[in-house]
Design a protein around this motif. Structure first.
Motif, short mmCIF file in Angstrom:
data_model
loop_
_atom_site.label_atom_id
_atom_site.label_comp_id
_atom_site.label_asym_id
_atom_site.label_seq_id
_atom_site.Cartn_x
_atom_site.Cartn_y
_atom_site.Cartn_z
N LEU A 1 12.09 2.40 0.18
CA LEU A 1 10.95 3.32 0.13
C LEU A 1 11.43 4.77 0.26
O LEU A 1 10.93 5.66 -0.43
N TYR A 2 12.40 5.00 1.14
CA TYR A 2 12.97 6.34 1.32
C TYR A 2 13.62 6.81 0.01
O TYR A 2 13.42 7.95 -0.42
N MET A 3 14.39 5.92 -0.62
CA MET A 3 15.07 6.27 -1.87
C MET A 3 14.07 6.51 -3.01
O MET A 3 14.37 7.24 -3.94
N GLN A 4 12.91 5.89 -2.92
CA GLN A 4 11.85 6.13 -3.91
C GLN A 4 11.07 7.42 -3.59
O GLN A 4 10.08 7.74 -4.26
N LYS A 5 11.53 8.12 -2.55
CA LYS A 5 10.92 9.38 -2.11
C LYS A 5 9.47 9.21 -1.66
O LYS A 5 8.63 10.10 -1.85
N MET A 6 9.19 8.05 -1.06
CA MET A 6 7.85 7.82 -0.51
C MET A 6 7.63 8.63 0.76
O MET A 6 6.49 8.91 1.12
N ALA A 7 8.72 8.98 1.47
CA ALA A 7 8.64 9.82 2.67
C ALA A 7 10.01 10.45 2.89
O ALA A 7 11.04 9.84 2.57
N PRO A 8 10.04 11.65 3.48
CA PRO A 8 11.32 12.34 3.69
C PRO A 8 12.04 11.95 4.97
O PRO A 8 13.14 12.42 5.24
N ARG A 9 11.43 11.07 5.75
CA ARG A 9 12.04 10.69 7.03
C ARG A 9 11.62 9.27 7.42
O ARG A 9 10.63 8.75 6.91
N VAL A 10 12.39 8.70 8.34
CA VAL A 10 12.14 7.34 8.82
C VAL A 10 12.12 7.37 10.35
O VAL A 10 12.92 8.07 10.97
N LEU A 11 11.22 6.60 10.93
CA LEU A 11 11.19 6.40 12.39
C LEU A 11 11.49 4.93 12.64
O LEU A 11 10.74 4.06 12.21
N GLU B 1 0.80 -1.22 0.00
CA GLU B 1 0.00 0.00 0.00
C GLU B 1 0.83 1.27 0.00
O GLU B 1 0.28 2.37 0.10
N ALA B 2 2.15 1.16 -0.09
CA ALA B 2 3.03 2.33 0.04
C ALA B 2 2.58 3.46 -0.90
O ALA B 2 2.30 3.23 -2.06
N ARG B 3 2.50 4.64 -0.33
CA ARG B 3 2.17 5.85 -1.07
C ARG B 3 2.90 7.01 -0.40
O ARG B 3 3.33 6.87 0.76
N PRO B 4 3.08 8.12 -1.08
CA PRO B 4 3.77 9.25 -0.44
C PRO B 4 3.15 9.59 0.92
O PRO B 4 1.94 9.74 1.05
N SER B 5 4.02 9.66 1.92
CA SER B 5 3.60 9.91 3.30
C SER B 5 4.62 10.81 3.98
O SER B 5 5.66 11.14 3.41
N GLU B 6 4.34 11.16 5.22
CA GLU B 6 5.24 12.04 5.95
C GLU B 6 6.39 11.30 6.61
O GLU B 6 7.45 11.87 6.85
N VAL B 7 6.19 10.01 6.91
CA VAL B 7 7.24 9.25 7.59
C VAL B 7 7.05 7.76 7.33
O VAL B 7 5.93 7.29 7.15
N ILE B 8 8.17 7.06 7.31
CA ILE B 8 8.17 5.60 7.22
C ILE B 8 8.46 5.09 8.63
O ILE B 8 9.48 5.46 9.21
N VAL B 9 7.59 4.28 9.17
CA VAL B 9 7.77 3.72 10.52
C VAL B 9 8.19 2.25 10.36
O VAL B 9 7.46 1.45 9.80
N VAL B 10 9.39 1.94 10.86
CA VAL B 10 9.91 0.58 10.77
C VAL B 10 9.76 -0.09 12.13
O VAL B 10 10.36 0.35 13.12
N LEU B 11 8.96 -1.13 12.19
CA LEU B 11 8.80 -1.85 13.45
C LEU B 11 10.05 -2.66 13.74
O LEU B 11 10.58 -3.35 12.87
N GLY B 12 10.52 -2.56 14.97
CA GLY B 12 11.76 -3.22 15.36
C GLY B 12 11.66 -4.73 15.39
O GLY B 12 10.57 -5.31 15.39
N ALA B 13 12.82 -5.33 15.38
CA ALA B 13 12.97 -6.78 15.54
C ALA B 13 14.31 -6.97 16.23
O ALA B 13 15.01 -6.00 16.52
N ALA B 14 14.68 -8.17 16.47
CA ALA B 14 15.88 -8.45 17.25
C ALA B 14 17.13 -7.79 16.66
O ALA B 14 17.26 -7.60 15.46
#
Length: 195
Positions: free
Chosen positions: A68-78, A35-48
């Motif tokens: 996704l960041y390189m595709q300019k889907m969002a300008p920042r990552v959390l 469902e990726a579409r241009p958004s304000e932030v990409i939230v990456v859920l943690g894992a080990a």
């Protein structure tokens, strides 16, 4: 009276089982949806993470967020995730460092380092997004995990879409178990049981 209570308990269990089955099918559908579409932030859920290095699953999530960041889907990552019992590193900080090493400017990477469970992580992430004035996000995790995590984020009023990390196909039994487990988890969350 005992017989009536037993029948009522069995009926309640059957109704709950039916609802969990419907949820498991929704989990399956979400797991297969990009469902990726241009958004304000990409939230990456943690894992080990292991001594400051992301586990293969976490690395795959981070690599997907990087793409996704390189595709300019969002300008920042959390990046998210607590210490998981380790005293030196948190999943979020390991994720931040990994993405910075891949070339995302550190000032574009935010961290949520407290969450130990999906419920805690989504609550803390939603608080960060709201505090920063961001309303839209792309949630990156394993496909089977996205239904529950996305529902939790949208319960906080966020416009959230899912983007599953690429993963190897698992067997039908393993995949079915993962869908069922997430359905039960969301069902309990919906009843107010947070974990």
């Amino acid at each position: 009276m005992k017989k009536i209570l037993t029948i009522a308990a069995v009926l309640l269990f059957l109704i709950w089982g039916y609802q969990v089955t419907i949820l498991a099918l929704a989990v399956r559908d979400q797991a297969q949806k990009e469902e990726a579409r241009p958004s304000e932030v990409i939230v990456v859920l943690g894992a080990a993470e292991y001594k400051g290095k992301p586990s293969p699953v976490f690395r795959s999530r981070l690599d997907h967020a990087f793409d996704l960041y390189m595709q300019k889907m969002a300008p920042r990552v959390l990046t998210t995730g607590g210490s998981g019992g380790e005293r030196v590193h948190t999943e979020a900080e390991v994720g931040r460092q990994y993405l910075a090493d891949r070339g995302i400017p550190v000032e574009n990477i935010y961290v949520e380092r407290e969450g130990a469970t999906t419920a805690q992580t989504t609550a803390a992430s939603a608080e960060i997004l709201k505090r920063m004035g961001w309303n839209t996000c792309i949630l990156v995790s394993d496909g089977y995990h996205l239904f529950r995590a996305k529902k939790m984020m949208t319960d906080y009023g966020l416009d959230c879409v899912g983007s599953p990390r690429p993963a190897k196909d698992a067997g039908y039994l393993q995949t079915g178990w993962l869908y069922l487990r997430q359905a039960v988890g969301y069902s309990l969350f919906d009843l107010g049981i947070r974990f």
